[in-house]
Design a protein around this motif. Structure first.
Motif, mmCIF file in Angstrom:
data_model
loop_
_atom_site.group_PDB
_atom_site.id
_atom_site.type_symbol
_atom_site.label_atom_id
_atom_site.label_comp_id
_atom_site.label_asym_id
_atom_site.label_seq_id
_atom_site.Cartn_x
_atom_site.Cartn_y
_atom_site.Cartn_z
ATOM 1 N N PRO A 297 0.832 -1.204 0.000
ATOM 2 C CA PRO A 297 0.000 0.000 0.000
ATOM 3 C C PRO A 297 0.871 1.261 0.000
ATOM 4 O O PRO A 297 1.942 1.279 0.601
ATOM 5 N N LYS A 298 0.383 2.249 -0.699
ATOM 6 C CA LYS A 298 1.106 3.516 -0.764
ATOM 7 C C LYS A 298 0.529 4.434 0.299
ATOM 8 O O LYS A 298 -0.666 4.671 0.348
ATOM 9 N N ARG A 299 1.393 4.953 1.173
ATOM 10 C CA ARG A 299 0.942 5.822 2.252
ATOM 11 C C ARG A 299 1.825 7.052 2.318
ATOM 12 O O ARG A 299 2.926 7.046 1.818
ATOM 13 N N GLY A 300 1.314 8.059 2.981
ATOM 14 C CA GLY A 300 2.120 9.255 3.186
ATOM 15 C C GLY A 300 1.891 10.283 2.103
ATOM 16 O O GLY A 300 0.981 10.185 1.291
ATOM 17 N N PHE A 301 2.757 11.276 2.096
ATOM 18 C CA PHE A 301 2.607 12.422 1.210
ATOM 19 C C PHE A 301 3.812 12.507 0.295
ATOM 20 O O PHE A 301 4.950 12.519 0.741
ATOM 21 N N ASN A 302 3.560 12.525 -0.999
ATOM 22 C CA ASN A 302 4.638 12.694 -1.965
ATOM 23 C C ASN A 302 4.556 14.093 -2.554
ATOM 24 O O ASN A 302 3.636 14.395 -3.312
ATOM 25 N N ASN A 303 5.485 14.928 -2.199
ATOM 26 C CA ASN A 303 5.484 16.303 -2.663
ATOM 27 C C ASN A 303 6.125 16.353 -4.050
ATOM 28 O O ASN A 303 7.310 16.100 -4.199
ATOM 29 N N VAL A 304 5.320 16.684 -5.041
ATOM 30 C CA VAL A 304 5.846 16.785 -6.390
ATOM 31 C C VAL A 304 5.968 18.248 -6.807
ATOM 32 O O VAL A 304 6.064 18.569 -7.977
ATOM 33 N N GLY A 305 5.937 19.148 -5.841
ATOM 34 C CA GLY A 305 6.028 20.574 -6.117
ATOM 35 C C GLY A 305 7.462 21.017 -6.331
ATOM 36 O O GLY A 305 8.375 20.225 -6.487
ATOM 37 N N THR A 306 7.668 22.315 -6.312
ATOM 38 C CA THR A 306 8.980 22.904 -6.544
ATOM 39 C C THR A 306 9.864 22.758 -5.312
ATOM 40 O O THR A 306 9.408 22.918 -4.191
ATOM 41 N N THR A 307 11.121 22.460 -5.534
ATOM 42 C CA THR A 307 12.103 22.410 -4.456
ATOM 43 C C THR A 307 12.884 23.715 -4.476
ATOM 44 O O THR A 307 13.423 24.095 -5.514
ATOM 45 N N TYR A 308 12.920 24.397 -3.333
ATOM 46 C CA TYR A 308 13.545 25.716 -3.257
ATOM 47 C C TYR A 308 14.868 25.674 -2.505
ATOM 48 O O TYR A 308 15.085 24.819 -1.642
ATOM 49 N N GLU A 309 15.749 26.627 -2.834
ATOM 50 C CA GLU A 309 16.894 26.963 -1.984
ATOM 51 C C GLU A 309 16.335 27.879 -0.908
ATOM 52 O O GLU A 309 15.697 28.888 -1.212
ATOM 53 N N ILE A 310 16.560 27.554 0.357
ATOM 54 C CA ILE A 310 15.965 28.305 1.456
ATOM 55 C C ILE A 310 16.951 29.350 1.979
ATOM 56 O O ILE A 310 18.119 29.049 2.226
ATOM 57 N N VAL A 311 16.450 30.576 2.148
ATOM 58 C CA VAL A 311 17.226 31.652 2.780
ATOM 59 C C VAL A 311 16.388 32.170 3.937
ATOM 60 O O VAL A 311 15.198 32.460 3.773
ATOM 61 N N LYS A 312 16.996 32.273 5.121
ATOM 62 C CA LYS A 312 16.278 32.728 6.309
ATOM 63 C C LYS A 312 16.606 34.188 6.610
ATOM 64 O O LYS A 312 17.640 34.698 6.190
ATOM 65 N N LEU A 313 15.728 34.832 7.366
ATOM 66 C CA LEU A 313 15.959 36.228 7.753
ATOM 67 C C LEU A 313 17.257 36.378 8.539
ATOM 68 O O LEU A 313 17.987 37.353 8.372
ATOM 69 N N SER A 314 17.548 35.398 9.390
ATOM 70 C CA SER A 314 18.782 35.465 10.188
ATOM 71 C C SER A 314 20.013 35.446 9.284
ATOM 72 O O SER A 314 21.036 36.056 9.599
ATOM 73 N N HIS A 315 19.917 34.767 8.123
ATOM 74 C CA HIS A 315 21.036 34.753 7.175
ATOM 75 C C HIS A 315 21.232 36.139 6.555
ATOM 76 O O HIS A 315 22.363 36.577 6.346
ATOM 77 N N LEU A 316 20.113 36.815 6.262
ATOM 78 C CA LEU A 316 20.202 38.161 5.673
ATOM 79 C C LEU A 316 20.858 39.130 6.645
ATOM 80 O O LEU A 316 21.602 40.030 6.251
ATOM 81 N N GLU A 317 20.566 38.957 7.930
ATOM 82 C CA GLU A 317 21.132 39.815 8.976
ATOM 83 C C GLU A 317 22.656 39.691 9.004
ATOM 84 O O GLU A 317 23.376 40.677 9.178
ATOM 85 N N GLU A 318 23.163 38.487 8.785
ATOM 86 C CA GLU A 318 24.602 38.227 8.883
ATOM 87 C C GLU A 318 25.403 38.752 7.688
ATOM 88 O O GLU A 318 26.597 38.990 7.801
ATOM 89 N N THR A 319 24.746 38.913 6.527
ATOM 90 C CA THR A 319 25.500 39.278 5.315
ATOM 91 C C THR A 319 26.083 40.676 5.363
ATOM 92 O O THR A 319 27.182 40.894 4.875
ATOM 93 N N GLY A 320 25.345 41.646 5.927
ATOM 94 C CA GLY A 320 25.836 43.019 5.968
ATOM 95 C C GLY A 320 25.623 43.783 4.673
ATOM 96 O O GLY A 320 26.075 44.901 4.530
ATOM 97 N N MET A 321 24.912 43.192 3.703
ATOM 98 C CA MET A 321 24.637 43.852 2.426
ATOM 99 C C MET A 321 23.239 44.461 2.455
ATOM 100 O O MET A 321 22.350 43.951 3.130
#
Length: 162
Positions: free
Chosen positions: A61-85
């Motif tokens: 039996p097939k169970r669970g969730f198969n996400n066939v959507g877009t896979t993103y590169e994740i950037v967090k707000l804390s990362h933006l804070e560290e860049t200084g740009m």
């Protein structure tokens, strides 16, 4: 002793068996027995063949969730804070090492805090991330193709109005 005089020890090397090349024990059927699927070239049914019945993976039996959507590169707000740009687009994010995969779209998430104004050019952003950036005095600029969800800069809004 010279290089051209070198040769292996007696009995250390053996000629390979040349099957199907005339009489001598390995001619005719070449050690494959008589007829049948396994005697043919390219023969074999694969390691998952189960005699013609449905395979195990298709019977489970097939169970669970198969996400066939877009896979993103994740950037967090804390990362933006560290860049200084102040302005962060795709090239700047790659330069700082926040984005590695060049063919993946970038998504901004509201993880961490942002205390300074930045302008961020990304492919997608969560609603909370957009609010946090705007609360800090910055802007999130998304591609136009997204429709009504996208945020555009003031200069682009002026062009549309005029």
């Amino acid at each position: 002793m010279k290089l051209h005089e070198l040769k292996p020890s007696e009995g250390s090397r053996k000629n390979r068996k040349r099957v199907g090349r005339g009489p001598g024990g390995t001619d005719k059927t070449a050690g494959r027995g008589h007829k049948g699927q396994k005697s043919r070239s390219g023969a074999g049914k694969g390691s998952f063949f189960e005699g013609g019945r449905s395979t195990l993976i298709s019977r489970l039996p097939k169970r669970g969730f198969n996400n066939v959507g877009t896979t993103y590169e994740i950037v967090k707000l804390s990362h933006l804070e560290e860049t200084g740009m102040d302005v962060l687009d795709r090239e700047a994010l790659e330069l700082t090492g926040l984005v590695r995969r060049k063919n993946w779209p970038v998504k901004l998430l509201a993880s961490g805090e942002l205390t300074r104004a930045v302008t961020v050019h990304v492919d997608a952003a969560s609603a909370a991330a957009i609010k946090a950036v705007e609360a800090a005095g910055g802007k999130v600029i998304l591609p136009e193709a997204k429709g009504s969800d996208s945020q555009v800069s003031d200069s682009q809004n002026d062009e549309k109005a005029g």
